[in-house]
Design a protein around this motif. Structure first.
Motif, short mmCIF file in Angstrom:
data_model
loop_
_atom_site.label_atom_id
_atom_site.label_comp_id
_atom_site.label_asym_id
_atom_site.label_seq_id
_atom_site.Cartn_x
_atom_site.Cartn_y
_atom_site.Cartn_z
N VAL A 1 -16.08 19.37 4.57
CA VAL A 1 -15.87 18.64 2.60
C VAL A 1 -16.00 20.09 1.98
CG1 VAL A 1 -17.13 17.50 1.23
CG2 VAL A 1 -16.79 16.50 3.97
N PHE A 2 -17.15 20.92 2.07
CA PHE A 2 -16.34 21.86 0.47
C PHE A 2 -15.41 22.65 0.47
CE2 PHE A 2 -17.57 26.13 -0.67
CZ PHE A 2 -17.68 26.10 -1.65
N GLY A 3 -14.80 22.90 2.32
CA GLY A 3 -13.80 23.04 1.92
C GLY A 3 -12.12 22.08 1.36
N LEU A 4 -12.32 21.13 2.04
CA LEU A 4 -11.09 20.43 1.38
C LEU A 4 -11.25 20.17 -0.28
CD1 LEU A 4 -11.22 17.50 3.25
CD2 LEU A 4 -9.40 19.00 3.41
N LEU A 5 -12.83 20.09 -0.81
CA LEU A 5 -13.05 20.18 -2.79
C LEU A 5 -12.41 21.00 -2.91
CD1 LEU A 5 -16.25 17.88 -2.17
CD2 LEU A 5 -13.97 17.07 -3.02
N GLY A 6 -13.59 22.24 -2.56
CA GLY A 6 -13.75 23.60 -3.18
C GLY A 6 -11.41 24.17 -2.74
N GLY A 7 -11.09 23.47 -1.71
CA GLY A 7 -9.51 23.89 -1.86
C GLY A 7 -8.63 23.89 -2.21
N TRP A 8 -9.09 22.15 -2.77
CA TRP A 8 -7.71 21.46 -3.57
C TRP A 8 -7.95 21.96 -5.14
CZ3 TRP A 8 -4.43 18.18 -3.61
CH2 TRP A 8 -4.38 16.96 -4.71
N LEU A 9 -9.96 22.47 -6.16
CA LEU A 9 -9.77 22.86 -6.68
C LEU A 9 -8.69 24.23 -7.09
CD1 LEU A 9 -13.26 21.66 -7.56
CD2 LEU A 9 -11.38 21.09 -8.51
N LEU A 10 -9.45 25.26 -6.08
CA LEU A 10 -8.50 26.91 -5.94
C LEU A 10 -7.04 26.78 -6.11
CD1 LEU A 10 -11.18 28.17 -4.02
CD2 LEU A 10 -10.83 29.05 -6.59
N ALA A 11 -6.87 25.65 -5.24
CA ALA A 11 -5.15 25.00 -5.26
C ALA A 11 -4.58 24.85 -6.64
CB ALA A 11 -4.77 24.45 -3.82
N GLY A 12 -5.36 24.02 -7.14
CA GLY A 12 -4.52 23.73 -8.49
C GLY A 12 -5.27 24.59 -9.57
N ARG A 13 -5.57 24.96 -9.13
CA ARG A 13 -5.60 26.60 -10.15
C ARG A 13 -4.82 27.90 -10.11
NH1 ARG A 13 -10.11 28.06 -14.01
NH2 ARG A 13 -9.86 30.51 -14.53
N MET A 14 -4.73 27.97 -8.95
CA MET A 14 -4.12 29.07 -9.13
C MET A 14 -2.33 28.69 -9.08
SD MET A 14 -5.19 31.58 -8.15
CE MET A 14 -4.04 32.43 -7.34
N LEU A 15 -2.58 27.61 -8.68
CA LEU A 15 -1.00 26.27 -8.62
C LEU A 15 -0.25 26.60 -10.37
CD1 LEU A 15 -0.11 25.21 -5.79
CD2 LEU A 15 0.32 27.47 -6.12
N ARG B 1 -0.26 22.32 -2.96
CA ARG B 1 -1.65 21.83 -2.81
C ARG B 1 -2.01 21.45 -1.88
NH1 ARG B 1 -4.44 19.14 -8.55
NH2 ARG B 1 -6.33 20.12 -7.92
N LEU B 2 -1.87 20.48 -1.48
CA LEU B 2 -2.58 19.92 -0.12
C LEU B 2 -2.30 20.68 1.08
CD1 LEU B 2 -3.86 17.23 0.58
CD2 LEU B 2 -1.44 16.17 1.15
N LYS B 3 -1.07 21.74 1.30
CA LYS B 3 -1.34 22.48 2.19
C LYS B 3 -2.20 23.68 2.44
CE LYS B 3 3.71 21.88 3.19
NZ LYS B 3 4.78 22.31 3.11
N LEU B 4 -2.70 23.78 1.16
CA LEU B 4 -2.52 24.99 0.89
C LEU B 4 -4.91 24.79 0.27
CD1 LEU B 4 -1.47 26.78 -2.47
CD2 LEU B 4 -1.82 27.82 -0.26
N THR B 5 -5.22 23.12 0.87
CA THR B 5 -6.17 23.01 0.51
C THR B 5 -6.90 22.61 2.22
OG1 THR B 5 -6.09 21.87 -1.14
CG2 THR B 5 -7.82 21.12 0.18
N LEU B 6 -5.64 21.67 2.51
CA LEU B 6 -6.43 22.44 4.06
C LEU B 6 -6.20 23.75 4.96
CD1 LEU B 6 -3.63 19.06 5.14
CD2 LEU B 6 -6.17 18.88 4.45
N SER B 7 -5.02 24.32 4.16
CA SER B 7 -6.15 25.70 4.95
C SER B 7 -6.92 26.01 4.99
CB SER B 7 -4.69 26.22 4.53
OG SER B 7 -3.23 25.79 4.48
N TYR B 8 -7.45 26.08 3.16
CA TYR B 8 -9.06 27.04 2.94
C TYR B 8 -9.97 26.31 3.99
CZ TYR B 8 -6.33 28.44 -0.95
OH TYR B 8 -6.04 29.31 -1.95
#
Length: 369
Positions: A80-94, A10-17
């Motif tokens: 900031v938007f990428g970190l927050l959005g990526g964290w939420l999207l990654a959680g939903r996808m995983l 999840r953190l890897k996907l967040t950083l990638s987003y």
């Protein structure tokens, strides 16, 4: 496996987003600067060019400095938007993967009844969840069968030992009693125990597939099994009819002969008291060879037929006769067929009796050089 700790998926996907958004912003600004290089003669482009350059050249006008600050704020917002959005999207996808992981942990602790049952349209995660549910269902069925097998095997093995102990106690308490009858009964009980042990070993050997495959003709094995059991059929007043084609296959001659013998023996023992018939046929299909053994006898319900291949299950009452089996005949047949990548099918006949069909992969005809 002992692994060193690392970043979560999840953190890897967040950083990638987040990194992708920031990179997109930088590329957008870079393209804008390149665009200004080709249209620098336009007045509006001149002002914009000066503003962009002001972000990287201190001492310029206040307008240029303001533009640089705005660009910096925009890049920070994208981060900031990428970190927050990526964290939420990654959680939903995983989330489906987390449910599969929880089910795996429960299965590892012995709970095989739990299922993922992931709802929604088909995708990679749902295909994985469905495959995992199917695997759990098969494991649960196999574990239940093994538990029943262990319980039944313990009972079957305990019975001859208990009988032997009882006979020995009688002989010990009554030394004057004739030993002829005692020895005969002990011999019978010991023979049953040996037959059961050998059947268990044969079943284990078939399940482990520890045998060498050879080219063979299934029809010849059927004829050999029929000739061996013909005296038993004649003693019971039964008729055996054999027919069929050459059925080339690859496998263990000993195991396939045992499989065929079990089928014919089962058809003879579980037949009409008199004037019964056994049909043994072989045939060839485009990709399979087929062995069919039919017999007359009592009528079976479909629900009963489905349980006949379970170890130690008998289609008739547990009557001890001189030719009674140990309840492993069809279980061994099923294991041998599956060990040869084949299938076993049991079908009740409308007039009574069973039709048992074994399908094995066909082999090319054997040619001698």
């Amino acid at each position: 496996m002992d692994r060193p700790p690392g970043l979560s998926v999840r953190l890897k996907l967040t950083l990638s987003y987040a990194g992708f958004l920031v990179l997109a912003g930088v590329l957008l600004l870079g393209l804008w600067v390149v665009f200004l290089q080709f249209f620098s003669d336009a007045p509006i482009m001149k002002d914009a060019k000066l503003g962009i350059l002001g972000a990287f050249a201190p001492g310029r006008s206040s307008t240029q400095q303001a533009f640089g600050q705005v660009a910096t704020v925009m890049l920070a917002f994208l981060l900031v938007f990428g970190l927050l959005g990526g964290w939420l999207l990654a959680g939903r996808m995983l989330a489906p993967l987390a449910r599969i992981t929880d089910a795996t942990r429960m299965a590892a602790h012995g709970s095989l009844s739990h299922r993922v049952r992931l709802a929604g349209r088909r995708d990679e995660f749902r295909e994985l969840a469905d495959a995992f549910d199917t695997m759990l269902a098969r494991l649960e069925t196999q574990v239940a069968e093994q538990q029943r097998f262990a319980a039944n095997a313990s009972h079957e093995l305990r019975t001859p030992l208990a009988i032997t102990q009882a006979l020995l106690d009688v002989a010990h308490n009554d030394p004057s009693r004739s030993t002829g009858e005692l020895v005969e009964r002990l011999h019978f009980v010991n023979t049953r125990a040996i037959d059961l042990t050998e059947a268990l070993l044969l079943l284990s050997r078939a399940d482990q597939r520890s045998f060498t495959r050879e080219h063979l003709d299934l029809s010849l094995l059927a004829e050999e099994a029929t000739e061996t059991l013909l005296p038993l059929a004649e003693k019971r007043g039964l008729t055996i009819e054999t027919s069929g084609d050459i059925a080339p296959a690859n496998g263990s001659p000993a195991l396939l002969l045992q499989m065929t013998t079990n089928l014919v023996h089962n058809a003879i023992v579980h037949n009409l008291p008199d004037q019964g018939t056994v049909w043994v046929t072989t045939s060839v299909r485009p990709k399979t060879v087929v062995l069919t053994v039919e017999n007359t006898g009592k009528k079976f319900a479909a629900s009963v037929v489905a349980t006949l291949v379970e170890p130690f299950h008998r289609g008739t009452e547990r009557v001890r006769t001189d030719h009674a089996g140990v309840g492993l005949g069809l279980a061994i047949v099923k294991s041998i067929a599956e060990a040869h990548d084949g299938t076993l099918t049991l079908t009740p006949r409308a007039d009574g009796g069973l039709r048992i069909t074994v399908r094995l992969p066909a082999a090319p005809p054997h040619t001698d050089r």
